[in-house]
Write an enzyme that holds these catalytic residues in place. Sequence first.
Site, PDB file in Angstrom:
ATOM      1  N   LEU A  41     -94.646 -64.156  -1.315  1.00 27.61           N
ATOM      2  CA  LEU A  41     -95.551 -65.228  -1.722  1.00 27.61           C
ATOM      3  C   LEU A  41     -95.000 -66.603  -1.391  1.00 27.61           C
ATOM      4  O   LEU A  41     -95.764 -67.527  -1.140  1.00 27.61           O
ATOM      5  CB  LEU A  41     -95.831 -65.143  -3.230  1.00 27.61           C
ATOM      6  N   GLY A  42     -93.688 -66.756  -1.407  1.00 31.44           N
ATOM      7  CA  GLY A  42     -93.137 -68.067  -1.105  1.00 31.44           C
ATOM      8  C   GLY A  42     -91.682 -68.195  -1.487  1.00 31.44           C
ATOM      9  O   GLY A  42     -91.063 -67.258  -1.987  1.00 31.44           O
ATOM     10  N   GLU A  43     -91.127 -69.387  -1.210  1.00 32.79           N
ATOM     11  CA  GLU A  43     -89.742 -69.702  -1.548  1.00 32.79           C
ATOM     12  C   GLU A  43     -89.743 -70.744  -2.649  1.00 32.79           C
ATOM     13  O   GLU A  43     -90.550 -71.670  -2.634  1.00 32.79           O
ATOM     14  CB  GLU A  43     -89.003 -70.260  -0.324  1.00 32.79           C
ATOM     15  N   GLY A  44     -88.819 -70.582  -3.594  1.00 29.98           N
ATOM     16  CA  GLY A  44     -88.732 -71.533  -4.688  1.00 29.98           C
ATOM     17  C   GLY A  44     -87.364 -72.158  -4.794  1.00 29.98           C
ATOM     18  O   GLY A  44     -86.488 -71.924  -3.969  1.00 29.98           O
ATOM     19  N   TYR A  46     -85.050 -71.532  -6.843  1.00 24.11           N
ATOM     20  CA  TYR A  46     -83.996 -70.569  -7.167  1.00 24.11           C
ATOM     21  C   TYR A  46     -84.004 -69.348  -6.258  1.00 24.11           C
ATOM     22  O   TYR A  46     -83.019 -68.644  -6.164  1.00 24.11           O
ATOM     23  CB  TYR A  46     -84.129 -70.099  -8.613  1.00 24.11           C
ATOM     24  N   GLY A  47     -85.113 -69.024  -5.623  1.00 23.09           N
ATOM     25  CA  GLY A  47     -85.165 -67.828  -4.801  1.00 23.09           C
ATOM     26  C   GLY A  47     -86.560 -67.608  -4.254  1.00 23.09           C
ATOM     27  O   GLY A  47     -87.382 -68.509  -4.232  1.00 23.09           O
ATOM     28  N   SER A  48     -86.826 -66.393  -3.819  1.00 22.03           N
ATOM     29  CA  SER A  48     -88.123 -66.064  -3.227  1.00 22.03           C
ATOM     30  C   SER A  48     -88.999 -65.322  -4.233  1.00 22.03           C
ATOM     31  O   SER A  48     -88.505 -64.668  -5.146  1.00 22.03           O
ATOM     32  CB  SER A  48     -87.919 -65.204  -1.973  1.00 22.03           C
ATOM     33  N   LYS A  64     -89.875 -62.536  -8.829  1.00 18.94           N
ATOM     34  CA  LYS A  64     -89.012 -63.591  -8.305  1.00 18.94           C
ATOM     35  C   LYS A  64     -87.619 -63.001  -8.095  1.00 18.94           C
ATOM     36  O   LYS A  64     -87.010 -62.479  -9.027  1.00 18.94           O
ATOM     37  CB  LYS A  64     -88.940 -64.771  -9.274  1.00 18.94           C
ATOM     38  N   ASP A 154     -91.333 -80.116 -15.684  1.00 15.07           N
ATOM     39  CA  ASP A 154     -91.625 -80.129 -14.245  1.00 15.07           C
ATOM     40  C   ASP A 154     -93.111 -79.871 -14.011  1.00 15.07           C
ATOM     41  O   ASP A 154     -93.488 -79.050 -13.178  1.00 15.07           O
ATOM     42  CB  ASP A 154     -90.769 -79.088 -13.521  1.00 15.07           C
TER      43      ASP A 154
END
Length: 494
Positions: A41-44, A46-48, A64, A154
């Site tokens: 789904l994506g990169e964040g 802290y991780g993917s 995650k 956030d």
Amino acid sequence: MPPSTDSSRRNSEEGFSDGFKLDSSALNKPPEEVFDIVGKLGEGSYGSVHKAIHKESGHVLAIKKVPVDTDLQEIIKEISIMQQCKSKYVVKYYGSYFKNSDLWIVMEYCGAGSISDIMRARRKPLSEKEISAVLRDTLKGLQYLHDLKKIHRDIKAGNILLNTDGIAKLADFGVAGQLTDTMAKRNTVIGTPFWMAPEVIEEIGYDTKADIWSLGITAIEMAEGRPPYSDIHPMRAIFMIPTKPPPTFKKPEEWSSEFNDFIRCCLIKKPEERKTALRLCEHTFIENAPGCDVLQAMILDAQEKVLLGQAPVAVAGADATLLSEGMSTMIDGGDATLVQYKDNYVTAQSLRSQMESLKIGGEIPKSAYGSSRNNGSPRVQPPGHTASACDPSNNPPFAEEGTGPNFQIGTSESSYKDASYNMMNTEAEYENRFQRAVCDGDFEFLRNITLDELIRRKESLDSEMEEEIRELQRRYKTKRQPILDVIEIKKRLN
């Protein structure tokens, strides 16, 4: 659990349970035996994040994957906060697994992606009705969190997710905080620069009202496609937010008086004068918000544009999450979060105790016991470790401001430029590359820029520096003058 009002609890929990949970037997198995990973789904930060299917039930989930040697104690804190939240307006947590050097966090899947994804897919901001519907759900989520004395810290469009029923949910608790009775206000710099409240930037202590400011900025972001100050460097924005008047719409006349007033209520410089989430739920703009059908129609429109190839996103099915090129879905990585972390040392015994209470299966990886890659980040000490006077945990909790690997400032989110809504912000990309070059000393990319462009950028940099110096001088005088006045009064009295 701190008490909360009956009305907020009913509003937050009505229709919440989806009937899915992970039992102890599932948590004791390797995660690959429990889930099928079907897509990224994506990169964040802290991780993917991945889309997954629970093999036994067919339930769709989000997982995650977090490298354990990044900031394990911060991840444990995020899980703890998520586990305590039982609201349909907050992304649900089901359990976690250690797998090799990663921690897998199993969460509720929101099939329509984030509000940022929706805007990118449609290549336009939201309408006023769509915004009011999103804000209504977001405020219910914030009311729930604030009743539990939790600060999200956030809030932004990239951290508000939508499920296919058109319900908005708060996500990404990586920087969320708990307010205890002995700590009425926090004073750590944490959040995303453009969305930060003035009191957060000034480190004068803040509470749940900081989320309200960020919500007001998010409302402008949804209306105009980008937050205020996003066209300048984040470091300048951090300087300007506390010193300038509260931001407003670029064209206030294009929006209703109710919406303008809602923004005004959120963006009050003095936090004590800002309304609470509960009071904002009673605002006319929110009370008149349409039902979920408006957001369902918005989601459908975005998915149709994806399927027709009119948006720079990928789709993997009828309920697919909207993915932007180079941008994250579950956590928006294009506008990095600014964080200052404590260098906490955690014993394996205390971590294991936390794991058991937070439904975390598997063994603690060796990488969690610290390595050269930790670079000062919180880590776990092996069994038998005891703190000593020379432990870094006994040193001052924060490094000098602006230093260390956890001080992250990113460029603004992909912006919508002119009528075409270009998806590439070249100014932001330049600033991003320049900041990386400052860190690693490699300015080779400047060779690819024309002489005229280099001269233009130098002149622009000079003018920016002069303006920042003037701002600094004004701020210095503002702080200095009251002291001089009191000194003069005392001299007269003597």
